[in-house]
Design an enzyme around this catalytic site. Structure first.
Site, short mmCIF file in Angstrom:
data_model
loop_
_atom_site.label_atom_id
_atom_site.label_comp_id
_atom_site.label_asym_id
_atom_site.label_seq_id
_atom_site.Cartn_x
_atom_site.Cartn_y
_atom_site.Cartn_z
N GLU A 127 0.38 -0.86 5.90
CA GLU A 127 1.20 0.20 6.63
C GLU A 127 1.10 1.44 6.42
O GLU A 127 1.11 1.56 7.50
CB GLU A 127 2.48 -0.87 5.78
CG GLU A 127 3.41 -0.62 7.01
CD GLU A 127 4.42 1.31 6.25
OE1 GLU A 127 4.78 1.51 8.17
OE2 GLU A 127 4.28 1.48 6.43
N ASP A 172 0.84 -1.14 0.19
CA ASP A 172 -0.23 0.30 0.31
C ASP A 172 1.04 1.38 0.27
O ASP A 172 2.03 1.20 0.42
CB ASP A 172 -0.81 -0.25 1.82
CG ASP A 172 -0.65 0.05 2.76
OD1 ASP A 172 1.42 -0.88 2.29
OD2 ASP A 172 -0.69 0.81 3.05
#
Length: 460
Positions: free
Chosen positions: A156, A94
């Site tokens: 994250e 991400d």
């Protein structure tokens, strides 16, 4: 029968052979806007996970896409040859939101090379981390000398809310002798580094209220305090005149071993001429082993729309980076006590915790760390790696330390001081990326040579 270990020269040639394909796949990943924040299309995060899973299947790994109430993570496994250790390779797929598009020199999700750097959101943080892992696996092909577990997280940047549950649910398959977390940075272009400490984080909101509603600033001003002035005075108490954090109860210490010349720091941070640096002690201490506190945003009327009225309430988001050794819960309690003590003129105060994450310190001694330093030294043509701290936070490292206490945790990275992770025009130095790919490939060879005696994990 053990797998034969390839020579350094053979591994260097293998990495060079794979780099064009690795870069092409990195660019494909950068084109996927996988942002896990609320308000964004999470279908792109799903696409990103599927793309990572496809890459890992291409490396002959057994692949699963998993989740535990959050965004998808990818786990790929390949068993160790008899008697060989297992290495867990971590990265995340991400990315951060892009912010103001007008500040980007090119489309953040269309990778572009300029002056030896690849520009695009996630090009450095952390899709290059994924591709460094893939590069090493491709270089070995069928002759991989260690077992591997690839764990590629999907949230994250949004705080890793479900990560601890994922680690607990898949603990058996994630257990390893060595954990490589490719989400940090090197000291400089041409100088590799191992990260041995990271600060923790406490993000929270403070809201002050003085009125039931906005009232005429001429009729009532001079007697009634407006909430924005109250907030400004409260925020000013968080630092002393030198810029040090002035909150009692937050820990900090000296002890950084690397010097950071002020001229280099100012240039890399983009500090304007005439602006003083804040705080005391060495720059590396201020960045790595002492707390910092920043006001990230304020909710109040925009200047273009503000009437001549006293503001009844105002809100700020505050981010505190905690020194290694501090405790997020105790730090939040200290912060609450500070703002409650210093809110001026009897204003109503509300405090709300957004997130907290633990700092970490790593004892970077032992054969696996020696193996990493040897791999880095070879990949950077004889340049010795340095041990550094990072002012940013990766709270889940403390979780890894707790869950796998016997594993050697190596925090590596692909970024350099000009990567601008999280900011506009994020980029990856392609020459350094090639060295990172070679270093990780060499590391797996050296870990295999050490064997399981360098910090073996007992499988739960």
């Amino acid at each position: 029968m053990t797998t034969p270990i390839m020579s350094d020269a053979e591994l260097r040639a293998a990495v060079e052979r794979e780099l064009p394909g690795v870069r092409a796949d990195l660019e494909r990943l950068v084109r996927i806007p996988g942002i896990a924040f609320e308000g964004f299309d999470h279908a792109h995060v799903e696409r990103s996970a599927e793309a990572v899973a496809e890459l890992l299947r291409g490396c002959s790994l057994d692949v699963r896409i998993v989740r535990s109430g959050g965004q998808p993570a990818v786990i790929g496994t390949r068993p160790a040859p008899p008697g060989a250790p297992t290495v867990l390779l971590y990265a995340h797929h991400d990315v951060q939101p892009v912010g103001d598009l007008s500040l980007w020199e090119s489309d953040p999700f269309e990778p572009v090379e300029r002056d030896g750097r690849l520009y695009g959101r996630g090009a450095a943080d952390d899709k290059a981390g994924i591709m460094a892992h893939v590069a090493a696996l491709r270089a070995y092909g069928d002759t991989l000398p260690v077992g591997v577990v690839l764990f590629v997280e999907g949230e994250e940047e949004y705080g890793s809310d479900s990560l601890e549950r994922l680690l607990a649910e898949h603990r058996d398959s994630l257990a390893a002798d060595v954990i490589v977390i490719a989400d940090s940075a090197n000291w400089d272009v041409g100088v590799p580094a191992l990260t041995t400490s990271l600060r923790g984080i406490v993000n929270f909101f403070v809201e002050v209220r003085t009125l039931q509603q906005a009232v005429h600033s001429g009729i009532f001003g001079g007697v009634v305090p407006d909430a924005l002035t109250v907030l400004a005075r409260l925020l000013a108490t968080l630092h002393d005149d030198a810029g040090n954090v002035a909150v009692e109860g937050l820990s900090g210490r000296a002890g950084a071993t690397v010097d950071y010349p002020p001229e280099r720091f100012r240039a890399e941070a983009g500090v304007l001429d005439g602006v003083h640096l804040v705080g005391t002690d060495r720059i590396t201490d201020r960045l790595w082993t002492k707390p910092s506190l920043s006001v990230l945003g304020i909710d109040a009327p925009a200047t273009a729309e503000a009437p001549n009225a006293l503001v009844p309430q105002a809100r700020a988001k505050i981010s505190v980076r905690l020194a290694p050794g501090d405790d997020p819960k105790q730090a939040y309690e200290a912060l609450c006590a500070h703002v409650e003590k210093h809110v001026p003129w009897g204003a109503r105060l509300d405090v709300l915790l957004e997130q907290g994450g633990a700092p970490c310190a790593i004892d970077a001694t032992g054969p696996m760390f020696d193996a990493a330093r040897s791999a880095f030294r070879t990949a950077w043509d004889g340049t010795d790696p340095v041990d550094i701290g990072i002012g940013g936070s990766i709270p889940f490292i403390a979780t890894f330390q707790e869950m796998f206490p016997q594993a050697a945790i190596l925090v590596t990275g692909v970024e350099d001081p000009q990567s601008r992770a999280h900011g506009p025009n994020e980029s990856l130095h392609l020459g350094e990326f090639a060295r990172v790919c070679l270093a990780e490939t060499l590391l797996l060879s050296r870990v295999a040579a050490v064997g399981t005696g360098g910090g073996s994990v007992s499988k739960p």
